[in-house]
Design a protein around this motif. Structure first.
Motif, PDB file in Angstrom:
ATOM      1  N   GLN A 190      48.406  32.898  48.789  1.00 21.38           N
ATOM      2  CA  GLN A 190      48.074  32.412  50.124  1.00 21.38           C
ATOM      3  C   GLN A 190      47.096  31.239  50.043  1.00 21.38           C
ATOM      4  OE1 GLN A 190      46.674  35.379  52.845  1.00 21.38           O
ATOM      5  NE2 GLN A 190      46.344  33.917  54.514  1.00 21.38           N
ATOM      6  N   ALA A 191      46.109  31.324  49.104  1.00 19.44           N
ATOM      7  CA  ALA A 191      45.167  30.222  48.941  1.00 19.44           C
ATOM      8  C   ALA A 191      45.895  28.949  48.521  1.00 19.44           C
ATOM      9  CB  ALA A 191      44.100  30.584  47.918  1.00 19.44           C
ATOM     10  N   LEU A 192      46.823  29.080  47.545  1.00 22.10           N
ATOM     11  CA  LEU A 192      47.584  27.909  47.114  1.00 22.10           C
ATOM     12  C   LEU A 192      48.478  27.397  48.239  1.00 22.10           C
ATOM     13  CD1 LEU A 192      48.561  29.045  43.504  1.00 22.10           C
ATOM     14  CD2 LEU A 192      46.751  27.467  44.172  1.00 22.10           C
ATOM     15  N   GLY A 248      36.301  35.129  41.333  1.00 25.33           N
ATOM     16  CA  GLY A 248      35.331  34.628  40.353  1.00 25.33           C
ATOM     17  C   GLY A 248      35.517  33.168  40.026  1.00 25.33           C
ATOM     18  N   GLY A 249      36.277  32.431  40.839  1.00 25.12           N
ATOM     19  CA  GLY A 249      36.547  31.034  40.550  1.00 25.12           C
ATOM     20  C   GLY A 249      35.752  30.084  41.424  1.00 25.12           C
ATOM     21  N   ARG A 250      36.121  28.799  41.337  1.00 29.87           N
ATOM     22  CA  ARG A 250      35.479  27.754  42.124  1.00 29.87           C
ATOM     23  C   ARG A 250      36.555  26.846  42.710  1.00 29.87           C
ATOM     24  NH1 ARG A 250      32.751  27.369  37.285  1.00 29.87           N
ATOM     25  NH2 ARG A 250      33.809  25.378  36.862  1.00 29.87           N
ATOM     26  N   LEU A 251      36.295  26.358  43.914  1.00 26.62           N
ATOM     27  CA  LEU A 251      37.189  25.399  44.556  1.00 26.62           C
ATOM     28  C   LEU A 251      36.400  24.129  44.832  1.00 26.62           C
ATOM     29  CD1 LEU A 251      39.859  26.069  47.226  1.00 26.62           C
ATOM     30  CD2 LEU A 251      38.252  24.204  47.578  1.00 26.62           C
ATOM     31  N   GLU A 252      36.881  22.992  44.304  1.00 29.32           N
ATOM     32  CA  GLU A 252      36.203  21.716  44.473  1.00 29.32           C
ATOM     33  C   GLU A 252      37.196  20.698  45.018  1.00 29.32           C
ATOM     34  OE1 GLU A 252      34.940  20.914  40.566  1.00 29.32           O
ATOM     35  OE2 GLU A 252      33.354  22.436  40.531  1.00 29.32           O
ATOM     36  N   LEU A 301      40.896  27.119  59.547  1.00 32.31           N
ATOM     37  CA  LEU A 301      40.650  28.285  58.687  1.00 32.31           C
ATOM     38  C   LEU A 301      41.422  28.227  57.373  1.00 32.31           C
ATOM     39  CD1 LEU A 301      40.725  31.106  61.379  1.00 32.31           C
ATOM     40  CD2 LEU A 301      38.736  30.173  60.206  1.00 32.31           C
ATOM     41  N   GLY A 302      42.308  27.265  57.212  1.00 30.54           N
ATOM     42  CA  GLY A 302      43.139  27.253  56.014  1.00 30.54           C
ATOM     43  C   GLY A 302      42.332  27.111  54.737  1.00 30.54           C
ATOM     44  N   LEU A 303      41.524  26.026  54.611  1.00 28.85           N
ATOM     45  CA  LEU A 303      40.719  25.825  53.407  1.00 28.85           C
ATOM     46  C   LEU A 303      39.608  26.864  53.304  1.00 28.85           C
ATOM     47  CD1 LEU A 303      40.439  21.935  53.165  1.00 28.85           C
ATOM     48  CD2 LEU A 303      41.768  23.475  51.725  1.00 28.85           C
ATOM     49  N   ALA A 304      39.096  27.349  54.437  1.00 26.58           N
ATOM     50  CA  ALA A 304      38.079  28.398  54.379  1.00 26.58           C
ATOM     51  C   ALA A 304      38.646  29.671  53.756  1.00 26.58           C
ATOM     52  CB  ALA A 304      37.548  28.680  55.786  1.00 26.58           C
ATOM     53  N   ILE A 305      39.889  30.021  54.148  1.00 26.19           N
ATOM     54  CA  ILE A 305      40.551  31.195  53.539  1.00 26.19           C
ATOM     55  C   ILE A 305      40.786  30.962  52.056  1.00 26.19           C
ATOM     56  CG2 ILE A 305      42.699  32.511  53.520  1.00 26.19           C
ATOM     57  CD1 ILE A 305      42.820  32.104  56.555  1.00 26.19           C
ATOM     58  N   ALA A 306      41.283  29.771  51.692  1.00 20.86           N
ATOM     59  CA  ALA A 306      41.550  29.476  50.282  1.00 20.86           C
ATOM     60  C   ALA A 306      40.263  29.567  49.459  1.00 20.86           C
ATOM     61  CB  ALA A 306      42.162  28.082  50.157  1.00 20.86           C
ATOM     62  N   LYS A 307      39.169  28.986  49.957  1.00 26.56           N
ATOM     63  CA  LYS A 307      37.895  29.011  49.219  1.00 26.56           C
ATOM     64  C   LYS A 307      37.398  30.444  49.041  1.00 26.56           C
ATOM     65  CE  LYS A 307      33.385  26.701  49.226  1.00 26.56           C
ATOM     66  NZ  LYS A 307      32.500  27.833  49.091  1.00 26.56           N
ATOM     67  N   ARG A 308      37.522  31.269  50.101  1.00 25.84           N
ATOM     68  CA  ARG A 308      37.074  32.649  49.990  1.00 25.84           C
ATOM     69  C   ARG A 308      37.874  33.409  48.941  1.00 25.84           C
ATOM     70  NH1 ARG A 308      37.038  36.979  54.878  1.00 25.84           N
ATOM     71  NH2 ARG A 308      35.019  36.040  55.312  1.00 25.84           N
ATOM     72  N   TYR A 309      39.194  33.269  48.939  1.00 28.12           N
ATOM     73  CA  TYR A 309      40.025  34.009  47.998  1.00 28.12           C
ATOM     74  C   TYR A 309      39.769  33.556  46.564  1.00 28.12           C
ATOM     75  CZ  TYR A 309      42.642  36.030  51.903  1.00 28.12           C
ATOM     76  OH  TYR A 309      42.997  36.721  53.026  1.00 28.12           O
ATOM     77  N   VAL A 310      39.555  32.257  46.358  1.00 30.50           N
ATOM     78  CA  VAL A 310      39.264  31.758  45.001  1.00 30.50           C
ATOM     79  C   VAL A 310      37.925  32.308  44.517  1.00 30.50           C
ATOM     80  CG1 VAL A 310      38.719  29.691  43.662  1.00 30.50           C
ATOM     81  CG2 VAL A 310      40.692  29.696  45.195  1.00 30.50           C
TER      82      VAL A 310
END
Length: 495
Positions: free
Chosen positions: A378-380, A459-463, A446-455
């Protein structure tokens, strides 16, 4: 330089004038000691000449004793000659070259005394006692003793000049030199004191004052106040630690605000789901039923628009529910390539419709990652959807995966999704992952907010990196599953 070294340097600068005064005092003491030693030696030399004078006087007394009827006096005269020679040699040995003439004058007088004594003894022994007495009186008293007195005055005068006067002159020179050195040390002490004060003010007082002011500002609630350490000592370390603490407080406050937002979203989403979803479902069902019963194309088109808008509203409600009340996190070992291809499977038709070229570049050896596959897909999906929205008139979508890390093996996997859209302005780039932030009228934010939360849950990072007119690149780093390692090749260029 550390604070301890700065304090030691300041202490050394303050102690330096004291050390210089001590060194000068020791040097002056040594010079004065040398002057006094020289004066003592010259006075001792003067005393040696006094012994010469006494020995010569005793010689004349021996002659007068013999003339007075003491026959043993004549036998003592050779001994007096030896005594005079002894003291005269000692005295002459210490004379400077320009004073040897005085020694020659004294030796000449000594020779005359010996010659006169021999004549007097001879006259006295031959029975000419009156002539012997007259000769002794005329030669010794009237001629040789005045001549010796003249030489003595000159010798003692030079002794005073060589001893006392020279010693006074040397002491005066030492005092003058010491006065100059002490004035120089006083000036140096003032300069060193000013320099030490400046160093202390610059290295200690000012950083502490700036840190105190920063603490007061932060204590007043301004957590965004910039704290810039100006030194590399312990005070700078303290300032950096305080800046890190302030940053953590700012992040904690942001998380608290985020939690409050999420709590509000949860309440709102529950109310929306309860109040709108059932009526929307009924409206959609009615519109679909009407579509099957009407024949007019215009009416069917309007009913289709109603269904489409209902689906869009339902999607927004689903976004709200997903973001506010996510399902439990269930991590599994998954293949990165399979997750990327699964997320792209829903966009094949949209890619064709928007004339977007897809370029994929997967590294040959990718370790598995431990994530919740449904959430990561879903994040991707959200990231790819935003990328396609940025290219409504076509473009290029590039997806690359590669291991990344330090040392022998990689400790993470990078998924980089790049588009050739218009890019994101730098002033809004830091806020694109905030909930409800969107630049599209129909978006929920909310799209990128959801992706950032799931990443981040995995234990990952979204930049995100973007340049206006050149496109946007979203970089997702995820840790590899425990026990998996892969070589970390250089990042491949996107085709």
């Amino acid at each position: 330089m550390s604070l301890q070294r700065k304090l030691l340097l300041g202490f050394a600068l303050m102690v330096l004038p004291t050390l210089l005064v001590g060194v000068q005092a020791i040097r002056t003491n040594a010079l004065e000691g040398g002057t006094l030693e020289g004066l003592r030696q010259r006075l001792a030399h003067s005393r040696t000449y006094a012994d010469v004078e006494d020995a010569m006087f005793n010689q004349t007394q021996v002659v007068w004793r013999y003339l007075s009827g003491d026959p043993a006096a004549k036998k003592e005269f050779p001994l007096t000659e030896q005594v005079v020679d002894y003291w005269l040699d000692r005295w002459a040995a210490g004379l400077p070259p320009d004073a040897l003439k005085f020694a020659d004058g004294v030796r000449a007088i000594e020779g005359d005394i010996r010659a006169v004594a021999a004549r007097v003894f001879k006259l006295y022994d031959s029975g000419q006692r009156e002539a012997a007495y007259l000769t002794a009186r005329h030669e010794l008293v009237e001629r040789l003793q005045p001549a010796l007195a003249v030489v003595n005055r000159e010798i003692y005068r030079q002794a005073r000049e060589l001893s006392v006067q020279r010693a006074v002159a040397e002491v005066q020179t030492i005092v003058e030199a010491q006065r100059r050195v002490l004035w120089s040390i006083i000036v140096l002490a003032l300069v060193v004191g000013l320099v030490a004060s400046w160093l202390i003010s610059r290295s200690l007082a000012r950083p502490i004052s700036e840190l105190r002011q920063a603490m007061a500002v932060v204590g007043a609630g301004d957590l965004d106040h910039a704290i810039e350490p100006r030194s590399r000592d312990e005070i700078g370390d303290l300032a950096r630690a305080f800046a890190q603490m302030t940053e953590r407080l700012r992040q904690s406050r942001a998380q608290l605000v985020q939690s409050e937002k999420l709590a509000s979203i949860g309440q709102m989403a529950a109310a929306v789901a309860h109040g709108l979803r059932n009526p929307l479902a009924s409206l959609r069902a009615a519109a679909q039923l009407a579509q099957h019963r009407v024949e007019a194309p215009a009416a069917r088109e309007q009913l289709g628009a109603i269904v489409e808008q209902v689906d869009r509203l339902d999607l927004r409600i689903a976004h709200l529910l997903t973001f506010s009340r996510p399902a439990p996190f269930r991590p599994l070992r998954e293949s990165v390539r399979a997750l990327v291809e699964g997320a792209l499977s829903a966009f094949s038709e949209l890619l064709r419709q928007r004339r977007v070229e897809l370029a994929m570049n997967h590294a040959a050896a990718l370790p598995e990652i431990r994530v919740d596959p449904m959430r990561l897909e879903q994040a991707l999906t959200e990231i790819v959807s935003n990328a396609l929205d940025a290219m409504p008139d076509g473009g290029r979508l590039e997806i690359a995966t590669r291991p990344e890390g330090a040392g022998v093996g990689a400790n993470g996997v990078v998924i980089e999704i790049s588009d050739s859209g218009g890019g994101i302005p730098p002033e809004i780039l830091p806020t694109v992952c905030e909930p409800f932030f969107t630049t599209r009228p129909e978006g929920t934010g909310l799209g990128l907010a959801i992706a950032k939360r799931y990443v981040e849950e995995a234990g990952g990072r979204l930049e995100i990196a973007s340049a206006v007119g050149r496109g946007t690149a979203v970089r997702v780093w995820l840790p590899v599953a425990s026990g998996d390692r892969a070589p970390a090749p250089a990042a491949p260029s996107l085709a």
